[in-house]
Design a protein around this motif. Structure first.
Motif, mmCIF file in Angstrom:
data_model
loop_
_atom_site.group_PDB
_atom_site.id
_atom_site.type_symbol
_atom_site.label_atom_id
_atom_site.label_comp_id
_atom_site.label_asym_id
_atom_site.label_seq_id
_atom_site.Cartn_x
_atom_site.Cartn_y
_atom_site.Cartn_z
ATOM 1 N N SER A 1 -8.259 -6.792 0.539
ATOM 2 C CA SER A 1 -9.581 -7.148 1.067
ATOM 3 C C SER A 1 -10.664 -6.306 0.395
ATOM 4 N N HIS A 2 -11.894 -6.721 0.538
ATOM 5 C CA HIS A 2 -13.018 -5.998 -0.069
ATOM 6 C C HIS A 2 -13.141 -4.600 0.527
ATOM 7 N N LEU A 3 -12.982 -4.499 1.847
ATOM 8 C CA LEU A 3 -13.090 -3.193 2.496
ATOM 9 C C LEU A 3 -11.946 -2.271 2.083
ATOM 10 N N ALA A 4 -10.741 -2.829 1.954
ATOM 11 C CA ALA A 4 -9.593 -2.022 1.539
ATOM 12 C C ALA A 4 -9.786 -1.508 0.114
ATOM 13 N N LYS A 5 -10.319 -2.340 -0.748
ATOM 14 C CA LYS A 5 -10.594 -1.903 -2.122
ATOM 15 C C LYS A 5 -11.647 -0.801 -2.137
ATOM 16 N N ALA A 6 -12.626 -0.932 -1.235
ATOM 17 C CA ALA A 6 -13.666 0.098 -1.148
ATOM 18 C C ALA A 6 -13.074 1.423 -0.684
ATOM 19 N N ARG A 7 -12.134 1.365 0.294
ATOM 20 C CA ARG A 7 -11.497 2.591 0.768
ATOM 21 C C ARG A 7 -10.643 3.232 -0.318
ATOM 22 N N ILE B 1 -4.486 1.055 11.613
ATOM 23 C CA ILE B 1 -4.796 2.051 10.584
ATOM 24 C C ILE B 1 -4.896 1.394 9.216
ATOM 25 N N VAL B 2 -3.957 0.499 8.910
ATOM 26 C CA VAL B 2 -3.988 -0.188 7.624
ATOM 27 C C VAL B 2 -5.237 -1.054 7.508
ATOM 28 N N GLU B 3 -5.621 -1.696 8.608
ATOM 29 C CA GLU B 3 -6.777 -2.591 8.588
ATOM 30 C C GLU B 3 -8.107 -1.831 8.574
ATOM 31 N N PHE B 4 -8.199 -0.754 9.381
ATOM 32 C CA PHE B 4 -9.495 -0.122 9.603
ATOM 33 C C PHE B 4 -9.547 1.362 9.253
ATOM 34 N N GLY B 5 -8.419 1.955 8.870
ATOM 35 C CA GLY B 5 -8.399 3.370 8.544
ATOM 36 C C GLY B 5 -8.147 4.230 9.767
ATOM 37 N N PHE B 6 -8.048 5.528 9.550
ATOM 38 C CA PHE B 6 -7.732 6.459 10.621
ATOM 39 C C PHE B 6 -8.937 6.791 11.498
ATOM 40 N N MET C 1 -10.858 12.230 8.048
ATOM 41 C CA MET C 1 -9.788 11.262 8.283
ATOM 42 C C MET C 1 -9.956 9.979 7.471
ATOM 43 N N HIS C 2 -11.184 9.505 7.384
ATOM 44 C CA HIS C 2 -11.414 8.206 6.767
ATOM 45 C C HIS C 2 -11.427 8.286 5.237
ATOM 46 N N SER C 3 -11.741 9.459 4.712
ATOM 47 C CA SER C 3 -11.908 9.582 3.262
ATOM 48 C C SER C 3 -10.734 10.257 2.560
ATOM 49 N N HIS C 4 -9.966 11.090 3.282
ATOM 50 C CA HIS C 4 -8.939 11.898 2.641
ATOM 51 C C HIS C 4 -7.514 11.395 2.853
ATOM 52 N N VAL C 5 -7.370 10.270 3.541
ATOM 53 C CA VAL C 5 -6.030 9.728 3.810
ATOM 54 C C VAL C 5 -5.980 8.274 3.364
ATOM 55 N N LEU C 6 -4.971 7.941 2.571
ATOM 56 C CA LEU C 6 -4.808 6.580 2.056
ATOM 57 C C LEU C 6 -3.453 6.021 2.495
ATOM 58 N N PRO C 7 -3.416 5.110 3.484
ATOM 59 C CA PRO C 7 -2.145 4.507 3.920
ATOM 60 C C PRO C 7 -1.574 3.605 2.826
ATOM 61 N N GLU C 8 -0.321 3.834 2.452
ATOM 62 C CA GLU C 8 0.251 3.058 1.352
ATOM 63 C C GLU C 8 1.478 2.240 1.735
ATOM 64 N N PHE C 9 2.397 2.832 2.509
ATOM 65 C CA PHE C 9 3.643 2.139 2.824
ATOM 66 C C PHE C 9 3.972 2.287 4.305
ATOM 67 N N VAL C 10 4.612 1.269 4.860
ATOM 68 C CA VAL C 10 5.176 1.339 6.203
ATOM 69 C C VAL C 10 6.675 1.114 6.090
ATOM 70 N N VAL C 11 7.447 2.042 6.638
ATOM 71 C CA VAL C 11 8.902 1.899 6.664
ATOM 72 C C VAL C 11 9.303 1.562 8.092
ATOM 73 N N SER C 12 9.997 0.444 8.262
ATOM 74 C CA SER C 12 10.492 0.007 9.563
ATOM 75 C C SER C 12 11.996 0.231 9.609
ATOM 76 N N PHE C 13 12.483 0.798 10.701
ATOM 77 C CA PHE C 13 13.891 1.208 10.732
ATOM 78 C C PHE C 13 14.427 1.242 12.153
ATOM 79 N N LYS C 14 15.738 1.228 12.245
ATOM 80 C CA LYS C 14 16.439 1.432 13.509
ATOM 81 C C LYS C 14 17.243 2.718 13.384
ATOM 82 N N ALA C 15 17.155 3.557 14.409
ATOM 83 C CA ALA C 15 17.853 4.844 14.404
ATOM 84 C C ALA C 15 18.576 5.009 15.735
ATOM 85 N N PRO C 16 19.829 4.548 15.828
ATOM 86 C CA PRO C 16 20.565 4.636 17.101
ATOM 87 C C PRO C 16 20.679 6.043 17.652
#
Length: 327
Positions: free
Chosen positions: A81-87, A128-133, A221-236
């Protein structure tokens, strides 16, 4: 393709965007995908080089527990998105500014860019991915390390997992981010600090040698952190299976009701956080959410340290039998 040395990833920041439309990154409907709420995240195919690298990083950080953990999917922020590219562009600019301030350059050690983990609910990570921290509500922990965003180094993944929450499928999620740390200062437990102590510093840590957590101040928070990956998992093992117990204290006790707990929390937390907890409790009483969801939300808002301290302090104060059951 990601930098093979994740401790110095900045030089490849742009490549994450350039490859976002690579056919190998396309969504695979046959795989588990909890993040259909946003087009920003794309599901990586198992053969994708980023996916392979993130899985290795995740398993290495878990150590022996990795054999008891099943990774369900890896999602990547496409910055489409345009906002994500700006971030993304903002993150590059701030990296260069922090590096210049310290006399280095963004590709070297000047900006001190690291990978860090953050755990939360599926909905929280989506936001967080959509709007930042900057939209996150960060509770103040009385015995915490100041008022800021706590993130965990690569080797402290279990600490981030403690802050994660089960979704409706019993899956947990953690976010892997790039963080501009710059020059670090030590923050002591119980500090009420909420910004750098001077212009010489950028972020906080609990200890300079082998830190257990990074403290990103609310101002960054908004300028110094860049969310890149989400890991989804199960941990019994987090459910007490395989002979292991959940590694964190849950806010439940046969001699302390939720209203009593909320009353105690109100002495330590800001009013807006207490209001949020009361809303979740009301939703639980109305049977709109399950009890374990209420517990998870309270843990996320109040922090395990504070909850554990309150429960311990009330352990010997037995209530009448009529009020023993948590409501």
């Amino acid at each position: 393709m990601m930098n093979k040395n994740p401790e110095h990833p900045l030089s490849d920041t742009g490549s994450s965007v350039d490859r976002s439309r690579d056919s190998r990154d396309s969504c695979d409907s046959r795989k588990y995908s909890a993040f259909k709420l946003t087009h920003q995240l794309i599901t990586l195919d198992e053969s994708n080089s980023d996916c392979i690298h993130i899985k290795k990083l995740f398993s290495s950080a878990l150590g022996p527990m990795s054999s008891h953990t099943q990774i369900k999917s890896v999602h990547k922020n496409s910055f489409s998105s345009h906002l994500a590219k700006a971030r993304l562009q903002s993150f590059k600019i701030f990296s260069e500014a922090v590096a210049a301030k310290s006399g280095g350059d963004a590709a070297a050690a000047g900006a001190n860019v690291k990978y860090a983990w953050f755990g939360g609910s599926k909905e929280q990570l989506h936001g967080i991915v959509e709007f930042g921290f900057s939209h996150c509500s960060i509770p103040y922990e009385r015995n915490g390390y100041g008022h800021g965003l706590y993130m965990f180094p690569q080797n402290r993944l279990l600490d981030a997992i403690e802050s994660s929450m089960f979704d409706e499928d019993g899956v947990r999620h953690v976010l892997l981010c790039r963080v501009i740390l710059g020059k670090l200062e030590v923050v002591v437990p119980g500090s009420r600090q909420f910004h750098p102590s001077s212009g010489d510093f950028d972020s906080g840590v609990d200890t300079l040698e082998n830190p257990n957590k990074y403290i990103v101040w609310s101002t960054n928070m908004h300028s110094h952190v860049l969310p890149e990956f989400v890991v989804s998992f199960k941990a019994p093992f987090l459910n007490g299976c395989l002979g292991f117990q959940e590694p964190v204290m849950k806010p439940k006790s046969p001699w302390m009701s939720f209203p009593a707990l909320i009353s105690m929390l109100a002495k330590y937390l800001p009013p807006n956080i207490v209001v949020e907890i009361e809303k979740f409790h009301a939703a639980y009483r109305a049977k709109r959410i399950a009890r374990h969801q209420l517990v998870q939300h309270v843990r996320q808002l109040a922090g395990d340290r504070l909850l554990l301290s309150i429960i311990k302090s009330n352990r010997g104060k037995e209530m009448p039998k009529a009020t023993r059951k948590c409501h």
